[in-house]
Design a protein around this motif. Structure first.
Motif, PDB file in Angstrom:
ATOM      1  N   THR A   1      35.187  49.672  37.962  1.00 44.94           N
ATOM      2  CA  THR A   1      33.888  49.558  37.292  1.00 44.94           C
ATOM      3  C   THR A   1      33.608  48.104  36.914  1.00 44.94           C
ATOM      4  OG1 THR A   1      34.165  51.800  36.457  1.00 44.94           O
ATOM      5  CG2 THR A   1      32.452  50.492  35.431  1.00 44.94           C
ATOM      6  N   GLY A   2      34.652  47.392  36.492  1.00 47.53           N
ATOM      7  CA  GLY A   2      34.500  45.963  36.196  1.00 47.53           C
ATOM      8  C   GLY A   2      33.993  45.211  37.415  1.00 47.53           C
ATOM      9  N   ALA A   3      34.580  45.546  38.568  1.00 46.26           N
ATOM     10  CA  ALA A   3      34.141  44.889  39.803  1.00 46.26           C
ATOM     11  C   ALA A   3      32.697  45.254  40.106  1.00 46.26           C
ATOM     12  CB  ALA A   3      35.056  45.287  40.958  1.00 46.26           C
ATOM     13  N   ALA A   4      32.311  46.498  39.808  1.00 41.78           N
ATOM     14  CA  ALA A   4      30.928  46.918  40.029  1.00 41.78           C
ATOM     15  C   ALA A   4      29.976  46.167  39.105  1.00 41.78           C
ATOM     16  CB  ALA A   4      30.787  48.418  39.817  1.00 41.78           C
ATOM     17  N   TYR A   5      30.501  45.705  37.980  1.00 42.37           N
ATOM     18  CA  TYR A   5      29.720  44.900  37.046  1.00 42.37           C
ATOM     19  C   TYR A   5      29.642  43.450  37.495  1.00 42.37           C
ATOM     20  CZ  TYR A   5      28.376  47.567  32.933  1.00 42.37           C
ATOM     21  OH  TYR A   5      27.721  48.394  32.068  1.00 42.37           O
ATOM     22  N   GLY A   6      30.276  43.158  38.609  1.00 39.86           N
ATOM     23  CA  GLY A   6      30.279  41.786  39.090  1.00 39.86           C
ATOM     24  C   GLY A   6      31.292  40.916  38.366  1.00 39.86           C
ATOM     25  N   MET A   7      32.197  41.550  37.623  1.00 33.92           N
ATOM     26  CA  MET A   7      33.218  40.770  36.915  1.00 33.92           C
ATOM     27  C   MET A   7      34.310  40.336  37.875  1.00 33.92           C
ATOM     28  SD  MET A   7      34.135  42.866  33.470  1.00 33.92           S
ATOM     29  CE  MET A   7      32.909  43.921  32.739  1.00 33.92           C
ATOM     30  N   ASP A   8      34.934  39.244  37.503  1.00 33.90           N
ATOM     31  CA  ASP A   8      36.118  38.778  38.191  1.00 33.90           C
ATOM     32  C   ASP A   8      37.290  39.535  37.535  1.00 33.90           C
ATOM     33  OD1 ASP A   8      38.227  37.342  39.168  1.00 33.90           O
ATOM     34  OD2 ASP A   8      37.651  35.435  38.250  1.00 33.90           O
ATOM     35  N   VAL A   9      37.869  40.492  38.259  1.00 34.78           N
ATOM     36  CA  VAL A   9      38.880  41.375  37.657  1.00 34.78           C
ATOM     37  C   VAL A   9      40.261  41.099  38.244  1.00 34.78           C
ATOM     38  CG1 VAL A   9      39.555  43.782  37.228  1.00 34.78           C
ATOM     39  CG2 VAL A   9      37.130  43.187  37.376  1.00 34.78           C
TER      40      VAL A   9
END
Lengths: 166, 77
Positions: free
Chosen positions: A34-42
């Motif tokens: 979900t973090g990646a879907a938020y465009g976060m660098d995970v």
């Protein structure tokens, strides 16, 4: 206070995945994808028991001596063999949990893991744990980052808006 | 100007976090300014999709509930 601060969405998340239990791995994979879907660098740093799920499914036993091999049989490698921390009941608890998830179309952690890789989540195996448990790089799943240590993990955490230890 | 939907995401029947993951995949595949529509039945998407939309800086054009189906129409920025 909330009004005058800029409502900026976080751009970096680091998770320390220290557990090999299904009940911890599942939320870890949900949050990281979900973090990646938020465009976060995970980044997910897999250490101690959290390293076992990164071992490829076809690898049955890891370790380089009697003790590490014994530990590996108690902590079988791969996401699919991950147990529940409570009421696993010789695998019945885990089986029920996975059945239930299937009925509710909850994607299993190994599939979320693959999606994480596709979405650019960085998966870092802990070098120290690999040495400690006798797990070789060629036994790990493809697509992972270079094995790293505590300092690298902490450095990544210090630069993150969200840090989790699961 | 009518908002033509460029891509429709069918996340019906899927649980958290799949609606958001599929929405993200669709958003990556379209140009800024394009409109995507997400259909989901996961009750969590009622709050998840709007918060994702806001945090991504996208615009929620319409959100509606019809029976068990939540439909969100979003413009990528």
């Amino acid at each position: 206070m909330a009004e005058d601060t800029e409502d900026k969405s976080p751009d970096k998340m680091t998770i320390i995945a220290f557990s090999g239990d299904l009940d911890k791995l599942w939320p870890t994979m949900i949050l990281s994808s979900t973090g990646a879907a938020y465009g976060m660098d995970v980044t997910v740093f897999h250490t101690f028991w959290g390293l076992f799920p990164l071992v490829r499914d076809e690898v049955k036993i890891t370790g380089d001596n009697a003790m590490t091999k014994m530990l590996s049989t108690m902590n079988p490698p791969g996401f699919r063999r991950a147990k529940l921390s409570k009421l696993n009941m010789g695998g019945a608890g885990k089986w029920m949990m996975r059945q239930l998830a299937g009925q509710h179309n909850v994607v299993p952690p190994e599939e979320l893991f693959d999606m994480c890789l596709q979405m650019g989540v960085k998966i870092w195996p802990c070098q120290m744990t690999m040495d400690l448990l006798g797990i070789r790089a060629d036994q790990l799943r493809p697509g992972l980052g270079e094995p790293a240590g505590a300092a690298t993990a902490l450095s990544e955490m210090s630069r993150s808006d969200i840090q989790l230890f699961i | 100007m009518a908002d033509e939907v460029t891509k429709v995401v069918d996340a019906k029947g899927l649980s958290c976090p799949m609606p958001v993951l599929l929405a993200k995949r669709a958003a990556d595949e379209v140009e800024a300014g394009n409109v995507i529509r997400i259909e989901a039945t996961d009750a969590g998407s009622k709050s998840d999709i709007p918060s994702w939309t806001r945090d991504m800086g996208y615009e929620m054009l319409e959100s509606e509930v019809e029976g068990p189906v939540y439909t969100f129409t979003i413009r990528k920025k």
